[in-house]
Structures are given as C-alpha cells and as structure tokens.
Design an enzyme around this catalytic site. Structure first.
Site, PDB file in Angstrom:
ATOM      1  N   ASP A   1      68.574  60.488  28.842  1.00  0.00           N
ATOM      2  CA  ASP A   1      68.391  59.526  29.932  1.00  0.00           C
ATOM      3  C   ASP A   1      67.082  59.829  30.657  1.00  0.00           C
ATOM      4  O   ASP A   1      66.836  60.968  31.055  1.00  0.00           O
ATOM      5  CB  ASP A   1      69.575  59.617  30.906  1.00  0.00           C
ATOM      6  CG  ASP A   1      69.598  58.434  31.871  1.00  0.00           C
ATOM      7  OD1 ASP A   1      69.056  57.371  31.528  1.00  0.00           O
ATOM      8  OD2 ASP A   1      70.158  58.592  32.968  1.00  0.00           O
TER       9      ASP A   1
ATOM     10  N   HIS B   1      63.037  53.665  42.012  1.00  0.00           N
ATOM     11  CA  HIS B   1      64.255  54.477  42.058  1.00  0.00           C
ATOM     12  C   HIS B   1      63.916  55.945  42.304  1.00  0.00           C
ATOM     13  O   HIS B   1      64.533  56.591  43.156  1.00  0.00           O
ATOM     14  CB  HIS B   1      65.051  54.331  40.756  1.00  0.00           C
ATOM     15  CG  HIS B   1      66.225  55.268  40.674  1.00  0.00           C
ATOM     16  ND1 HIS B   1      67.343  55.125  41.467  1.00  0.00           N
ATOM     17  CD2 HIS B   1      66.438  56.376  39.921  1.00  0.00           C
ATOM     18  CE1 HIS B   1      68.201  56.101  41.193  1.00  0.00           C
ATOM     19  NE2 HIS B   1      67.679  56.881  40.255  1.00  0.00           N
TER      20      HIS B   1
ATOM     21  N   GLU C   1      74.742  53.467  37.885  1.00  0.00           N
ATOM     22  CA  GLU C   1      73.288  53.354  37.770  1.00  0.00           C
ATOM     23  C   GLU C   1      72.976  52.219  36.818  1.00  0.00           C
ATOM     24  O   GLU C   1      73.406  52.242  35.658  1.00  0.00           O
ATOM     25  CB  GLU C   1      72.658  54.663  37.276  1.00  0.00           C
ATOM     26  CG  GLU C   1      72.615  55.706  38.385  1.00  0.00           C
ATOM     27  CD  GLU C   1      71.823  56.964  38.044  1.00  0.00           C
ATOM     28  OE1 GLU C   1      71.317  57.612  38.970  1.00  0.00           O
ATOM     29  OE2 GLU C   1      71.720  57.291  36.844  1.00  0.00           O
TER      30      GLU C   1
ATOM     31  N   GLU D   1      71.039  50.531  34.294  1.00  0.00           N
ATOM     32  CA  GLU D   1      70.036  50.958  33.318  1.00  0.00           C
ATOM     33  C   GLU D   1      70.120  50.072  32.085  1.00  0.00           C
ATOM     34  O   GLU D   1      71.080  49.330  31.887  1.00  0.00           O
ATOM     35  CB  GLU D   1      70.293  52.413  32.863  1.00  0.00           C
ATOM     36  CG  GLU D   1      70.299  53.419  33.982  1.00  0.00           C
ATOM     37  CD  GLU D   1      70.148  54.861  33.504  1.00  0.00           C
ATOM     38  OE1 GLU D   1      69.664  55.075  32.377  1.00  0.00           O
ATOM     39  OE2 GLU D   1      70.520  55.763  34.266  1.00  0.00           O
TER      40      GLU D   1
ATOM     41  N   ASP E   1      74.978  54.474  33.784  1.00  0.00           N
ATOM     42  CA  ASP E   1      75.040  55.938  33.860  1.00  0.00           C
ATOM     43  C   ASP E   1      75.828  56.302  35.123  1.00  0.00           C
ATOM     44  O   ASP E   1      75.259  56.625  36.162  1.00  0.00           O
ATOM     45  CB  ASP E   1      73.611  56.492  33.917  1.00  0.00           C
ATOM     46  CG  ASP E   1      73.576  58.020  33.930  1.00  0.00           C
ATOM     47  OD1 ASP E   1      74.547  58.635  33.474  1.00  0.00           O
ATOM     48  OD2 ASP E   1      72.560  58.570  34.402  1.00  0.00           O
TER      49      ASP E   1
ATOM     50  N   ARG F   1      77.581  61.391  42.942  1.00  0.00           N
ATOM     51  CA  ARG F   1      76.428  61.819  43.755  1.00  0.00           C
ATOM     52  C   ARG F   1      76.644  63.145  44.459  1.00  0.00           C
ATOM     53  O   ARG F   1      75.700  63.919  44.653  1.00  0.00           O
ATOM     54  CB  ARG F   1      76.081  60.748  44.784  1.00  0.00           C
ATOM     55  CG  ARG F   1      75.667  59.428  44.209  1.00  0.00           C
ATOM     56  CD  ARG F   1      74.464  59.561  43.314  1.00  0.00           C
ATOM     57  NE  ARG F   1      74.064  58.270  42.738  1.00  0.00           N
ATOM     58  CZ  ARG F   1      73.159  58.139  41.799  1.00  0.00           C
ATOM     59  NH1 ARG F   1      72.555  59.200  41.289  1.00  0.00           N
ATOM     60  NH2 ARG F   1      72.854  56.951  41.336  1.00  0.00           N
TER      61      ARG F   1
ATOM     62  N   GLN G   1      76.363  65.853  41.840  1.00  0.00           N
ATOM     63  CA  GLN G   1      74.947  65.893  41.440  1.00  0.00           C
ATOM     64  C   GLN G   1      74.085  66.626  42.466  1.00  0.00           C
ATOM     65  O   GLN G   1      73.265  67.477  42.125  1.00  0.00           O
ATOM     66  CB  GLN G   1      74.439  64.456  41.266  1.00  0.00           C
ATOM     67  CG  GLN G   1      72.976  64.337  40.858  1.00  0.00           C
ATOM     68  CD  GLN G   1      72.500  62.872  40.824  1.00  0.00           C
ATOM     69  OE1 GLN G   1      73.301  61.938  40.898  1.00  0.00           O
ATOM     70  NE2 GLN G   1      71.207  62.678  40.704  1.00  0.00           N
TER      71      GLN G   1
ATOM     72  N   LYS H   1      76.930  63.582  35.787  1.00  0.00           N
ATOM     73  CA  LYS H   1      76.616  62.427  34.941  1.00  0.00           C
ATOM     74  C   LYS H   1      77.446  62.377  33.659  1.00  0.00           C
ATOM     75  O   LYS H   1      77.257  61.455  32.872  1.00  0.00           O
ATOM     76  CB  LYS H   1      75.141  62.503  34.508  1.00  0.00           C
ATOM     77  CG  LYS H   1      74.150  62.596  35.644  1.00  0.00           C
ATOM     78  CD  LYS H   1      73.851  61.249  36.213  1.00  0.00           C
ATOM     79  CE  LYS H   1      72.740  61.335  37.236  1.00  0.00           C
ATOM     80  NZ  LYS H   1      72.355  59.994  37.683  1.00  0.00           N
TER      81      LYS H   1
ATOM     82  N   THR I   1      79.409  57.272  30.235  1.00  0.00           N
ATOM     83  CA  THR I   1      78.243  56.395  30.275  1.00  0.00           C
ATOM     84  C   THR I   1      78.644  55.162  29.488  1.00  0.00           C
ATOM     85  O   THR I   1      79.082  55.282  28.338  1.00  0.00           O
ATOM     86  CB  THR I   1      77.025  57.079  29.604  1.00  0.00           C
ATOM     87  OG1 THR I   1      76.760  58.301  30.291  1.00  0.00           O
ATOM     88  CG2 THR I   1      75.792  56.197  29.630  1.00  0.00           C
TER      89      THR I   1
ATOM     90  N   GLU J   1      71.258  53.974  46.703  1.00  0.00           N
ATOM     91  CA  GLU J   1      70.115  53.306  47.342  1.00  0.00           C
ATOM     92  C   GLU J   1      70.559  52.116  48.192  1.00  0.00           C
ATOM     93  O   GLU J   1      70.047  51.908  49.288  1.00  0.00           O
ATOM     94  CB  GLU J   1      69.125  52.821  46.270  1.00  0.00           C
ATOM     95  CG  GLU J   1      68.458  53.930  45.490  1.00  0.00           C
ATOM     96  CD  GLU J   1      67.836  53.407  44.202  1.00  0.00           C
ATOM     97  OE1 GLU J   1      68.556  53.291  43.187  1.00  0.00           O
ATOM     98  OE2 GLU J   1      66.641  53.095  44.224  1.00  0.00           O
TER      99      GLU J   1
END
Ligand SMILES: O=C(O)/C=C/C(=O)CC(=O)CC(=O)O
Ligand SMILES: [Ca+2]
Ligand SMILES: [Mg+2]
Length: 419
Positions: free
Chosen positions: A126, A133, A199, A201, A233, A237, A240, A253, A257, A364
């Site tokens: 990834d 971002h 996420e 992606e 993904d 948080r 992480q 993560k 996925t 975000e």
C-alpha cells in the site's frame, strides 16, 4: 454497442469489459467472467472463440479459478482478448447473438452470481501517494509545520501489507481489538478499537512476473500493469497512532482490506488519461516520466447506517489527485530488484482531494474527532460504528457511457469481547 442491453448509467458497457471471478448456485466452481450490463459473460463457455495469434494456444488460462495466469500473459494477450470480447458482444456479430443455446450457457445475471477474489494475491503493498492525504495525516499525527516528511516528494512512500486479509466486496469486517494508548500520561491498554475508519483507495493488479534482482524500468512499467479495482484499506486509527513509530502501519491495517470484484483493464481506462500532477522537485531520473499516466476516475463513499433509508454520501474524490503515478510506484517498488508476480496488488494510498468535501478518510473528514460528519436524519459520525456499511463507488465519464468499477462495500461487525 452490444446486443446485451446496457442501461445508460451502467458501469459495464461494451467500452469497459472488466474481468472478475464468479460462481453460481448451479455451478459452484469459481470461474472467470466479464461484466456486460447487468450480466456476466462466462468466459469458459466462449473460450473457443479466443482464436487470435496469442490466445489460440493459451485458452487454458480461461479454465483457471483466478485471473493470475491471464494476467501473466501480458499486454498483447490482454489486447487480443479485448478485441475478441468486443467483437463477440457487439450488436453486429451473430456468433453469440444468434445462438440461443450458447447465449443461455454464456450469459449469467450478475444478481445470481457470487463474486470471489479475482486473483490469488501473492503480495499486497500500500502506497501513500496523495499529497493532500499525507499532508492532512502529517498535521494530525505529527506537526503541521513539517507535515510531509522530507522523503515524501522524492519517492512514493509505501508499506508492505497483508495479502492474507484482502477480501472481496461484501465481506464483513470485524472491529479489531489491539494495543492502544488512550491518554498521553497513562500506560497502554489492550482494548477495543474506538477509532475505526475506512481509506478510499484504488489498487492495481500486476501482470507478467519480473525476475528477482531485475528492476522494472519506467519504459517497461506499463507492461506489468493489468488493471484497477476500488480498495478500502480499513484502518484502526487508535492502534495505528500508538504502534506506527518507527516502522509504519502494522496491526492498525491488517484486520482486512476490501477490493471491488471487477478488474477494469488499463485498455478500458486509456480514454480517461489526463495530465500527471506536476512534481516539484523533479523526481530522480529513474522515476521521471514525461508521458501521462494519471486517470480521471470519479470516486465517492457512502455509509449505510441504522436509521437511514438509503446510504448517505459523505465524500467525493477523484483518482486524478494522485501525486505519484502507478508507473512510478511500480518502478520504485522494484528498484532494488524486488520481484513481482502476476496478481500482486498495489494500493494507491488514501485518495484525498484539496477540499474538505474530498477527503478520503473519516480521520480527515472529522479532523481527528473535532468535527462531526452528518449522515442525515439526525445521524452523525466521527468514526465508524458497529453495523455501519461503507460503500465505495467509482467510474469514468465517457461520452454517453460510463466505464465503472461497481461497488466496494463492507459492514462493520462488533469486536470480539475482551477476555
Ligand atoms: O503515519 C502516517 O503518516 C500515516 C500512514 C497511513 O495511514 C498509511 C496508509 O495507509 C497510507 C495511505 O493510505 O495513504
Ligand atoms: Ca492506506
Ligand atoms: Mg488494510
């Protein structure tokens, strides 16, 4: 035009023809199919029609339960297959159109199909290639003054992910438990993730293998890029934030996925090529390409939650915001001689646009929990709740048609109780 009816807003007109792997109740054997309108063309039923110079002796790739062997054949085979598909599905070609028996065997409604992973994914990487971002996350996790690490504009930053936990759209994802540090001053705990996120992606599948020790150079990169999917993904948080120093994402993560089932080929995406994002500083020569390899792919994310009548769209972004191109990602990945195999998956990194309406993650959108995300009907979120279903959609806008990716969705299951 195809003799198969295709609705104007369908993701799968004859200009698209993405590949997937499906099975049905009648025939539980996973096999290769191509989406057309709301149908699937079962490639096994028509494989004898792939009689061009490259594929006539390689039709056995269509007997496989994955696309790996077909991906491994390379661009000439992919192009020839596309020509054959466009011909046999076209309105003006009688072979399939007028053969009721063959049509009945070859066309399967998508509504009666179960989709599987399109390839056996040997490796999953990834990247972190959207500047917006990376800047936003840098501001929140580190320091707004030095949000982008000094390496970011010189190389496509990435991490090696877990191919074992890549799943197909529709698979539920369990909220993880893990090591967290909820406060600055107290020691860490083992607890349930509270800041569970998606996420937005895209990913690309690789084609022919490269040899260990031999980098893929920019002029050859396209030969190794088969096609693209949507990719979520899922990210814990709080796990992480505590674990990632200094080696980057790990357990935050790897709980899952999700990818969309239809692989849209680069040949289908070529009409939607647009200018690359200008790069400053100029990349080192091994990463510098003058040709465009950026694509205008509209993306949106919606959430279906208890209390909503229909999914609520919370962000709209576009693949075109990628700073590093897929060619640069692949070249950088293999610069050391690291080899790739057919069916490896490369994630783009979260795709955020410049405005807050275009952010590609809840981290975000809620700006680290300081804002709420409005789902309508009085329902708000900061991060995901159990039972929420996250749905990605993506498409390119053609003239009078769409080249789309279908959906990439998954529902959040409650965490296992802590013992
Ligand atoms: O620590 C950071 O800067 C953030 C890292 C990530 O979230 C990794 C990731 O998955 C990157 C991405 O999707 O763009
Ligand atoms: Ca990611
Ligand atoms: Mg993941």
């Amino acid at each position: 035009m195809s003799f198969v009816t295709v609705a104007p807003d369908s993701d799968f007109p004859i200009q698209n023809l993405p590949y997937g792997v499906f099975s049905t109740q009648d025939n539980p054997q996973p096999r290769i199919g191509v989406a057309i309108g709301d149908q699937i063309l079962d490639i096994q039923a028509v494989k004898h029609l792939f009689d061009g110079p490259v594929l006539k002796d390689a039709q056995n790739v269509f007997d496989q339960p994955t696309l790996n062997a077909f991906m491994g054949l390379g661009r000439a085979a992919w192009w020839e297959a596309r020509q054959t598909l466009q011909k046999i599905l076209s309105k003006s070609e009688s072979t399939l159109r007028d053969n009721a028996e063959l049509r009945a065997r070859a066309l399967v409604p998508q509504s009666s199909a179960i989709m599987h992973l399109p390839a056996t994914i040997g490796d999953y990487t990834d990247f972190y290639s959207s500047k917006n971002h990376a800047y936003n996350v840098g501001c929140m996790f580190r320091d707004p003054k030095n949000a982008l690490n000094p390496n970011w504009t010189h190389l496509p930053v990435g991490y090696h992910g877990r191919s074992s936990s890549v799943v197909i759209s529709g698979t539920s994802i369990r909220r993880p438990n893990g090591q967290l540090k909820p406060t600055e001053t107290n020691p860490p705990i083992f607890g349930t993730c509270r800041l569970f996120d998606f996420e937005l992606e895209m990913g690309f599948f690789t084609g022919p293998a490269s040899q260990l020790g031999n980098p893929i150079t920019l002029d050859k990169a396209e030969d190794h890029i088969f096609g693209m999917v949507l990719l979520n993904d899922w990210s814990a948080r709080d796990i992480q934030k505590w674990e990632y120093v200094p080696l980057g994402p790990f357990l935050g993560k790897n709980m899952g996925t999700t990818i969309s089932p239809w692989v849209v080929t680069m040949d289908a995406l070529r009409p939607f090529l647009i200018d690359n994002v200008p790069q400053d500083p100029e990349p080192l020569p091994y990463l510098a390409h003058k040709d465009n390899y950026n694509f205008d792919i509209k993306l949106d994310v919606s959430i279906m939650a208890d209390g909503l009548a229909k999914p609520s769209t919370i962000t709209r972004s576009n693949f075109k915001y990628m700073y590093w191109t897929m060619k640069q990602q692949l070249v950088h990945h293999t610069a050391t001689g690291c080899n790739i195999n057919p069916g490896d998956l490369m994630g783009s990194g979260t795709i955020s646009g410049p405005t807050p309406e275009e952010y590609g993650s809840m981290l975000e959108l809620c700006w680290k929990g300081t804002k709420t995300i409005d789902l309508g009907n009085g329902i708000t979120r900061k991060f995901l709740q159990d039972g929420d279903e996250v749905i990605f959609h993506g498409y390119c806008e053609g003239e009078g048609h769409r080249v789309g990716f279908g959906n990439c969705s998954g529902k959040v299951l409650p965490a296992h109780p802590l013992s």
